[in-house]
Every structure is written in C-alpha cells, then in structure tokens.
Scaffold this motif. Structure first.
Motif, PDB file in Angstrom:
ATOM      1  N   ASP A 267       0.825  -1.209   0.000  1.00  0.00           N
ATOM      2  CA  ASP A 267       0.000   0.000   0.000  1.00  0.00           C
ATOM      3  C   ASP A 267       0.858   1.257   0.000  1.00  0.00           C
ATOM      4  O   ASP A 267       0.506   2.270  -0.615  1.00  0.00           O
ATOM      5  N   ASP A 279     -13.471  -1.991  -1.061  1.00  0.00           N
ATOM      6  CA  ASP A 279     -14.207  -2.742  -2.071  1.00  0.00           C
ATOM      7  C   ASP A 279     -14.894  -3.941  -1.460  1.00  0.00           C
ATOM      8  O   ASP A 279     -14.406  -4.527  -0.476  1.00  0.00           O
ATOM      9  N   ALA A 284     -12.916  -6.417  -5.527  1.00  0.00           N
ATOM     10  CA  ALA A 284     -11.471  -6.447  -5.305  1.00  0.00           C
ATOM     11  C   ALA A 284     -10.807  -7.562  -6.098  1.00  0.00           C
ATOM     12  O   ALA A 284      -9.689  -7.402  -6.603  1.00  0.00           O
ATOM     13  N   LYS A 287     -10.610  -6.325  -9.751  1.00  0.00           N
ATOM     14  CA  LYS A 287      -9.610  -5.257  -9.859  1.00  0.00           C
ATOM     15  C   LYS A 287      -8.189  -5.786  -9.674  1.00  0.00           C
ATOM     16  O   LYS A 287      -7.232  -5.213 -10.210  1.00  0.00           O
ATOM     17  N   GLY A 288      -8.055  -6.854  -8.908  1.00  0.00           N
ATOM     18  CA  GLY A 288      -6.731  -7.425  -8.688  1.00  0.00           C
ATOM     19  C   GLY A 288      -6.311  -8.422  -9.744  1.00  0.00           C
ATOM     20  O   GLY A 288      -5.190  -8.927  -9.718  1.00  0.00           O
ATOM     21  N   SER A 439     -10.126   2.909  -3.187  1.00  0.00           N
ATOM     22  CA  SER A 439      -9.824   1.710  -2.402  1.00  0.00           C
ATOM     23  C   SER A 439      -8.362   1.335  -2.628  1.00  0.00           C
ATOM     24  O   SER A 439      -7.681   1.897  -3.505  1.00  0.00           O
ATOM     25  N   ALA A 441      -7.307  -1.435  -3.911  1.00  0.00           N
ATOM     26  CA  ALA A 441      -7.204  -2.020  -5.249  1.00  0.00           C
ATOM     27  C   ALA A 441      -7.178  -0.941  -6.318  1.00  0.00           C
ATOM     28  O   ALA A 441      -6.494  -1.084  -7.342  1.00  0.00           O
ATOM     29  N   ASP A 442      -7.900   0.155  -6.093  1.00  0.00           N
ATOM     30  CA  ASP A 442      -7.875   1.272  -7.042  1.00  0.00           C
ATOM     31  C   ASP A 442      -6.481   1.884  -7.111  1.00  0.00           C
ATOM     32  O   ASP A 442      -5.996   2.248  -8.189  1.00  0.00           O
ATOM     33  N   SER A 471      -2.443  -9.993  -4.738  1.00  0.00           N
ATOM     34  CA  SER A 471      -3.200 -10.217  -5.958  1.00  0.00           C
ATOM     35  C   SER A 471      -2.246 -10.154  -7.151  1.00  0.00           C
ATOM     36  O   SER A 471      -1.125  -9.629  -7.036  1.00  0.00           O
ATOM     37  N   GLN A 474      -1.042  -6.725  -7.618  1.00  0.00           N
ATOM     38  CA  GLN A 474      -0.063  -6.335  -6.600  1.00  0.00           C
ATOM     39  C   GLN A 474       1.310  -6.925  -6.898  1.00  0.00           C
ATOM     40  O   GLN A 474       2.340  -6.278  -6.701  1.00  0.00           O
ATOM     41  N   TRP A 500      -8.166 -13.414  -3.239  1.00  0.00           N
ATOM     42  CA  TRP A 500      -7.331 -13.559  -4.436  1.00  0.00           C
ATOM     43  C   TRP A 500      -6.007 -14.257  -4.113  1.00  0.00           C
ATOM     44  O   TRP A 500      -5.033 -14.118  -4.851  1.00  0.00           O
TER      45      TRP A 500
END
Length: 687
Positions: A267, A279, A284, A287-288, A439, A441-442, A471, A474, A500
C-alpha cells in the motif's frame, strides 16, 4: 643446625587456564577493539580532505553511518561461535564468528563477520562433511554475559549422534518484544538460501516455524555484505503485509549491522492517492486480476488520435509542410514500438522535427541538431503533439474507467465480461480525483497506469514477505520495483487468506515478472512445537491439499491444551488462561476473531490486565498482546491463547479462507497453545 629454606609459595592460579575464562577474555578484548575501531572513525578530521561542501557533507554522512554501525550493543553477543580448522590454507587457524567484523590495532581479525566465506562452515559443516573443521564451538549467553560453551568435534566418531543443547536452547529461548535475528542458529538448508546469489530470484515456500521470514532478512544482510557497492547504488527494500508486521521485524537487520534498508507495505508503494474507501470482495478480485493491466493499456493508448490534416511549420520566410499520411506513419511507428506512453510522447516532436529537417536538406540547407531542437519546440509542432498524443493523468484515467460504463466497456471488451465490468463500476461516480473514495485495489490500478505512462524506478533487490496474499496486480506492482534487480519471495500457500490468494508460485512468479525464479521449500519446523503443528496440520487437506506438512524438530509434551467452556464463561476463561500464561517467561498473544476483540479488551481491562496491540511489542509495558486474527500472520509469541476457533472461521467470507485464517492463528505459538471454545470446533480439526 642449618636453617631450612622456607617452602616456596604455590604458584598463583592462571585465570586463563580455564577455557571459559579464556573465551571471556577474548570477548573483553574484542569489545575493547570494537571501541577502538569506533574511536578511530570518530577522530577522523576531514576539514582539509574534500574540495567542496557537497563532498564534505557526503563524507560526513558516511562517517556518521560508520560510527553508528560500530556501536557495541551490550545485549547482543559480539560473537556466538568459533571454528578451529584442521588443514588446507586455514591450517591451525581459529576464527570467532559474530554479527560483525572486529580487528585489533594491527588489523588482525578478532571476530569474523558471519557472512564471510570463512564463516560458512559454521552453518554447513557436519560430521559427514566436516569441511576441514576440527572443532565447532557454540557459546551461551545470559543478559549479554558469556556463561557457557559447547564443543562439537566433527571428526570424532564417538560424537556422531550428539545434538547441540546450546543450539536447541537458543532456538527455544523465550521471546519478548520484536523479532530477533537467527544468525547463531541458521540451519544448513536455510544457509543455502541465505547465501544464494544476487542475480537470481528465490521463492521460499515455508510452513509455520520454518524460519522463512528470518531467512529472507538474513539473505538481505548477506547480499549487502557481498554486493554492498552495487546495492548502495540501486537500493534494497523489504515489503511486509502490514505496519504491525514491519514493526515486529524492524530490529532484525539493524542487529546485523544493516541500518539503511527501507521497509514498506504494498500500500505504501502505490500511495498515489488517499485511500478512503473499501471494495466488496467480488470487486477487489476483479480489480486485482492481471487482465486489468490489458484494460488499462488499451485505455491509455486510446488517447492517441490519427491526424486528419497536414502540419505546417514556419521558420523565418520558409514554410515546411508535413502531410497527414506521414504524420500518421510516425504515430503508428511509435505505437508499434509499444514503449511507454510518456516516452513516446517525448519522442514525437523530435520525429516530426526530423521530417522537417529532411525537407530542409532536400532544399539545399544544412541544418544541425540545434535546428532540429528548435523545430521540435515550434508552437505548431507543440500544438500537433498535444492533439495527436495528449498527456494522460493516471488517476483521472482510472477514475473514468470506474465511473463511465461506456468508456470501460470500450476498453474491456473481450477482456472482462459484462458482469465483471458491472462489478467494478462505482455506484456513485466521483466528481474528481480528490473527492473519490479510492480503495486499495484502485491505488494499485493507478500505479499500473502510472507505469504505462512513465517507467517505475527499479531497485537492486526486493524482499516480499507473506507474498501468498498478494493479488496478481499487486505482484505486478512489486515486480516493477525490481525489473532490473532480483527478489526474495517468502510465503506459505496454506496461509493465503485473501479472496485472491496465490494458487501456485509459478503463477505468482509469472505476474512478478520473474518466471525463472528458483522455488525452495522449507519443511523442517524449528519454532512451533510438534504437538501444536500436528494439530493445525489437520486442516491442510481441507484447504491446501497436496501441500507438504511441516515436521517440527521440537518435542514439547503438554504444549497443546484444548478446553471447552460454557458460552457465558468464555471471556472469563480466556482471561484466566492469559493469567495462567503470564506465569511463564516470555510473550503472550491472545488471538481472536476481529469481531471478538472489543469484548475481550473490556474483559482484560476489567480484570486489571494491561495489553498491547500488534506492532507495539517493542515497548515494555506488557508481555500480553491482544491480536485480531486478521493481523496475526507473521507474528510469534511464546504462549498463545486462542479464543473461539469457530468465530475465526466464520469471520471470513468463505470456509476455505476461514480455515486458512484459523491455521495461521493455531501456529503462532512457540512454547504453548491454549485453545478455548464454547461453540463446536470446526469439523476439520477432528476430535
């Protein structure tokens, strides 16, 4: 009668005739030598050495760092072992192995850094392969004082089956406060990973108590020793799952003399915007997903437009016309090269200027590079570049994707299904980047978009701990930080607790951009008692079938206690179990489902027990830590009280994730585990 001569007085005992006294004397002399090394650095006068104030400031900072690194930590033993060699180039040589190098006034070594090649046999030598070592001596310390030693004669057949009691005692030593180094207890299979080269990426799959986190941190220390200049230029980073975990491990590298390694969470790496939202799990997951990288790529490239009319460049009295088809060729060539959006945008005016220069030369002029740069800055060229290849703001791009259904559908067609697109769209579109409730993930998506526009800075080496919870997107974010470097990936597939979570290391390493990484598996447990890990391993077939069970080398009868109580008595029983554990030496962790934390906090306070939160273990206020199950991963406590396992499982979105969360909670104990429940235990634990 002649007088008799008086009987001679008995000789005074030689204090150094005692082996322990000799070792203590060497410790005292080594500490004095370390102080002298530090004083020599402090006495350096650089006033007439440097040519300017910039060099002076750099050199002064290096000196101050060296002074700090040479500090003698009284609670940290200066050396923990000794090697007596037999033959070859080290014949008759004796080396003391410690956390740092210490030499005397003549430059002769008094303590050898554990990372030096000559120290390697301390970890690798065995009776089957003594590596030319005749004797390996381990030292025992109490409050920083040398109190014991133990010898292993590696060439003596009579000692074939003897185990080191000091080694076992060091492994089992109670722990209070943050994680400490394992430099005195590194095992051969761990040492092989620690000393692996800088050029390759290593992935370590290790169950609870196998020491994978310590191995990763010690590998960083080794690489900084072996490749210090290179890593000083390129940088090193340790990535942990959360701030509590980073606080827990933050003292390991400084204890090994490495003070400059940075630590962060994923993060932290992607903090391009303020995260104020969260999320749903389904959103999530999408998005991941790595497919989002292609959606973003197409969205970024969509800003490029083809020219509809020619470009006219005026220089002095001459006009130079670039037809639309030629401009289109330039734009398409840059698109086909698939370089970063920003780099291509920077190249476009130079390409256009080159076309103008070709026409100048055809007309008989002789323009040079200065003319080309001037043409590239021409207002008409700038206007054309802005129209053909406009600047892209990564945050605004992601904001539009998540807010505009048509824009998302255009660029996710054939990549995401309509249902997946609907899942990630915001129900209440934001007015702008600052007002958006981003978020985590965003933020990762924005980081991906940012890298599509401009290259992310790469480090020399990155360590990712608890990697099984990342994820795919990530992994890509971390991978961008080591595209020109290497990585150490640490994790346990059985402890994946995110929706994830990593399914296989091959897949994860592919997303990281390191598909050729070496995967090593640690299966010998050194911290968690055999009875505890065997009980927790009952869950493996139900959550991670096929994964090897950890085999603990530690036998600790009575280390597991499972107690059933009435629901109305649960809090009181938990408080009593904490009080019972506090009678022992060491740290205590009370682990419970997140929803149960407020109730237990109130019960502890009412009973007069002070407690810490995860990450506060560096303070001395209490030995008891109240740990939400969601933050327990990576932490260790001498004694663990586990509250209501069924609540831990039920606190997760699905049973498999819940069982993994429970597996993590069950395996945090180093000496003893008390499990209390009022509800029936999960059926997967059996009787």
């Amino acid at each position: 009668m002649p007088a008799h001569a008086p009987n001679p007085a008995p000789p005074a005992p030689d204090p150094l005739a005692d082996p322990l006294a000799r070792e203590r004397a060497h410790l005292t002399a080594s500490r004095a030598a370390l102080r002298a090394m530090r004083e020599d650095v402090q006495a350096l006068d650089i006033r007439d050495v440097t040519a300017n104030w910039v060099n002076a400031a750099v050199l002064q900072a290096q000196i101050e760092g060296r002074i700090k690194a040479l500090a003698d930590l009284s609670h940290t033993p200066l050396f923990f072992g000794r090697l007596d060699y037999l033959h070859t180039t080290q014949e008759g040589q004796r080396f003391y192995i410690g956390r740092r190098h210490v030499h005397d006034a003549d430059g002769d070594p008094m303590v050898i850094d554990w990372r030096a090649p000559v120290s390697q046999p301390f970890y690798r030598a065995s009776r089957k392969d003594p590596l030319d070592v005749g004797l390996r001596r381990r030292f025992g310390y109490t409050s920083g004082e040398l109190t014991a030693y133990e010898d292993e004669h590696l060439t003596d057949p009579a000692e074939q089956n003897r185990t080191s009691k000091l080694l076992q005692a060091e492994i089992e030593r109670p722990r209070v406060g943050p994680m400490r180094d394992i430099v005195a207890t590194i095992q051969p299979e761990q040492d092989e990973i620690v000393r692996s080269g800088l050029s390759g990426t290593v992935c370590v799959q290790g169950g609870p108590g196998t020491g994978k986190t310590a191995v990763g941190l010690h590998r960083v220390a080794y690489l900084l020793y072996a490749h210090r200049e290179r890593l000083a230029r390129t940088g090193t980073l340790v990535i942990g799952p959360n701030k509590s975990f980073l606080h827990y491990i933050e003292q390991v590298l400084p204890a090994l003399g490495e003070l400059e390694v940075k630590q962060a969470t994923v993060d932290d790496l992607v903090a391009h915007v303020e995260v104020r939202g969260a999320d749903e799990a389904s959103a999530a997951v999408v998005k991941g997903d790595a497919r989002m990288a292609e959606v973003l790529r197409q969205a970024v490239r969509s800003h490029v437009t083809m020219p509809a009319e020619p470009l006219m460049v005026v220089r002095g009295s001459r006009r130079w016309r670039i037809p639309a088809y030629e401009l289109e060729e330039i734009v398409r060539e840059l698109l086909d090269r698939d370089i970063r959006y920003g780099a291509a945008r920077d190249a476009l005016p130079q390409r256009i200027a080159h076309s103008v220069l070709v026409r100048m030369e055809q007309a008989g002029e002789a323009p040079d590079d200065r003319v080309q740069d001037a043409v590239a800055r021409n207002p008409a060229v700038k206007t054309a570049v802005k129209a053909l290849w406009p600047p892209v703001d990564p945050a605004k791009l992601v904001l539009r994707l998540l807010s505009d259904p048509d824009f998302l559908a255009t660029h996710a067609e054939g990549v995401l299904s309509p249902d997946e697109q609907k899942t990630i769209l915001w129900t209440k579109p934001a007015r702008g980047v600052r007002s958006a409730k981003w978020s985590l993930a965003d933020a990762v998506l924005i980081d991906e978009a940012n890298d599509l526009v401009q290259r992310t800075h790469s480090l020399g080496h990155v360590v990712i701990d608890e990697a099984q919870d990342l994820s795919p997107m990530q992994y890509r974010a971390v991978g961008r930080r080591c595209t020109t470097g290497s990585a150490t990936v640490l994790g346990d597939l059985a402890q994946g607790t995110t929706p994830w979570a990593t399914a296989s290391w091959a897949e994860a390493l592919s997303h990281l951009g390191k598909p050729d990484a070496t995967v090593e598996e640690l299966t010998a447990g050194f911290r968690v008692p055999r009875e505890v890990i065997a009980y927790a391993s009952r869950l493996l077939p139900h959550m991670s079938p096929g994964l090897a069970e950890v085999k603990s080398v530690r036998e600790s009868p009575g280390s597991l206690s499972v107690r059933e109580v009435e629901a109305t008595d649960l809090n009181a029983a938990v408080v009593a179990a904490c009080a019972e554990s506090l009678d022992n030496e060491g740290s205590i962790g009370l682990i419970a489902a997140d929803a149960r934390i407020p109730s237990l906090a109130e019960a502890l306070t009412s009973a007069g027990h002070s407690y810490l939160s995860p990450g506060e273990e560096t303070t001395a206020e209490s030995r008891l830590t109240l740990v939400p199950a969601s933050l327990a991963k990576g932490l260790e406590y001498d004694y663990v009280v586990l509250d209501e396992p069924a609540a831990v499982v039920d606190g997760e979105p699905d049973e498999r994730t819940g069982l993994r969360r429970l597996y993590v909670a069950l395996t945090r104990a180093v000496s003893g585990l008390i499990l209390l429940h009022a509800a029936p235990l999960p059926a997967q634990l059996g009787r």
